[in-house]
Design a protein around this motif. Structure first.
Motif, short mmCIF file in Angstrom:
data_model
loop_
_atom_site.label_atom_id
_atom_site.label_comp_id
_atom_site.label_asym_id
_atom_site.label_seq_id
_atom_site.Cartn_x
_atom_site.Cartn_y
_atom_site.Cartn_z
N GLU A 230 133.05 49.53 -92.97
CA GLU A 230 133.19 49.02 -91.62
C GLU A 230 133.20 50.22 -90.68
O GLU A 230 133.94 51.18 -90.91
N GLN B 59 132.57 51.46 -86.33
CA GLN B 59 132.28 51.15 -84.93
C GLN B 59 131.59 52.37 -84.33
O GLN B 59 132.15 53.47 -84.33
N SER C 285 130.19 47.05 -83.72
CA SER C 285 131.03 46.99 -84.92
C SER C 285 130.13 46.54 -86.08
O SER C 285 129.62 45.41 -86.06
#
Length: 312
Positions: free
Chosen positions: A231, A233, A293
């Motif tokens: 993950e 951003q 994101s």
């Protein structure tokens, strides 16, 4: 006399045999950790459920006893290339292999069998809580203006807490970390292209379960599956540079590389050779700048090679 929750010593050592207490010591096995939390007696309570001529409870029987613990350790090397960091045993107990290349590097990668286990001690101001046969999960985070962390969750077989003197702890093997920044984190690429990154997380995604059956060695904490995930951003860019929507639609993969650190013995590099882009869930902004994101799934090629963490 009151016992202070702040006074903690965390110790951990790899077990030579599953569930055999390695008796870690403060001199050799101390872990410099933060945000330590423990649930010392997890399990189930079986209702006895007696039928009687009067009203009232009939009591319970505790079963499947185990303990869980969470904590964070700073991501920093040993200071010497080819020498394992002090937190190495913790990552090894999360279904990860450790390969030492003398004077060169330490490489960590996921494995699919032959999992190691750890004995973990937590002494809180004179009370010793122990997990044996412990295995766990880990998130590796590198965020801007923050200390890179290894975020651990462990499950271990239950041991009755006992009174024990708070041991002395030697933390000299733990180097001071570097915060995530342009200078300290010189490399972050997706598909070979540099990107401006706000945060990054590599989650091992281990499925850790307690197995409580009858018979020799029938009680174990086991890793039954894994679902790695990245993950991140990042600052949004022109679609000609990176098009996460087309990549997700076409089930395409991209390589991810992140390097953190500046001096030999304290450089950590995360490589994900092929990460499948997932559907972007939405847009966000930071300081008025459009950001994405992104979620990506690291995919194995030959197997057990979906990511590596290399210390040099």
């Amino acid at each position: 006399m009151a016992l202070y929750f702040r006074k903690k010593v965390l110790l951990a050592a790899i077990e030579a045999s599953y569930g055999l207490d390695e008796v870690p010591t403060g001199a050799a096995n101390a872990m410099l950790a933060s945000e330590i939390s423990i649930n010392p007696m997890e399990g189930s309570d079986l209702e006895r459920g007696h039928d009687t001529p009067f009203l009232g409870a009939s009591g319970t029987i505790p079963t499947d006893l185990h303990a869980t613990m969470t904590f964070r350790v700073e991501l920093a090397g040993s200071g010497t290339a080819g020498t394992a960091p002090a937190w190495g045993p913790l990552l090894r107990a999360c279904g990860v292999a450790e390969t030492l290349n003398a004077s060169t590097s330490v490489i960590y990668n996921p494995i699919s069998g032959g999992f190691e286990s750890a004995t973990i001690y937590l002494n809180i101001d004179g009370t010793l809580y122990a997990l044996v046969g412990a295995r766990g999960d880990c998130n590796i985070t590198v965020n801007a203006s923050a200390i890179p962390q290894l975020e651990f969750t462990f499950t271990g077989l239950w041991v009755k807490p006992v009174a024990a003197a708070l041991p002395s702890a030697d933390y000299s093997a733990f180097l001071k970390p570097l915060a995530g920044s342009k200078a300290n984190t010189p490399t972050f690429t997706i598909g070979g292209t540099n990107h401006v990154m706000r945060n990054f997380r590599l989650g091992l995604g281990n499925d850790v379960q307690g197995r409580f059956l009858i018979g020799p060695d029938a009680e174990q904490i086991v890793i039954v599956d894994r679902s790695d995930m990245v993950e991140t951003q990042i600052e949004a860019v022109a679609l000609a540079t990176l098009d996460p929507f087309a990549l997700a639609r076409d089930q395409e993969t991209v390589a991810i590389a992140l390097a953190h650190g500046k001096t030999a013995g304290n450089i950590a590099t995360i490589d994900v050779p092929q990460a499948q882009m997932q559907r972007p869930s939405g847009l966000t902004e930071g300081q008025g700048i459009k950001e994405w994101s992104l979620n990506l799934v690291p995919l194995p090629d030959a197997g057990n090679d979906q990511w590596t963490l290399t210390l040099t």
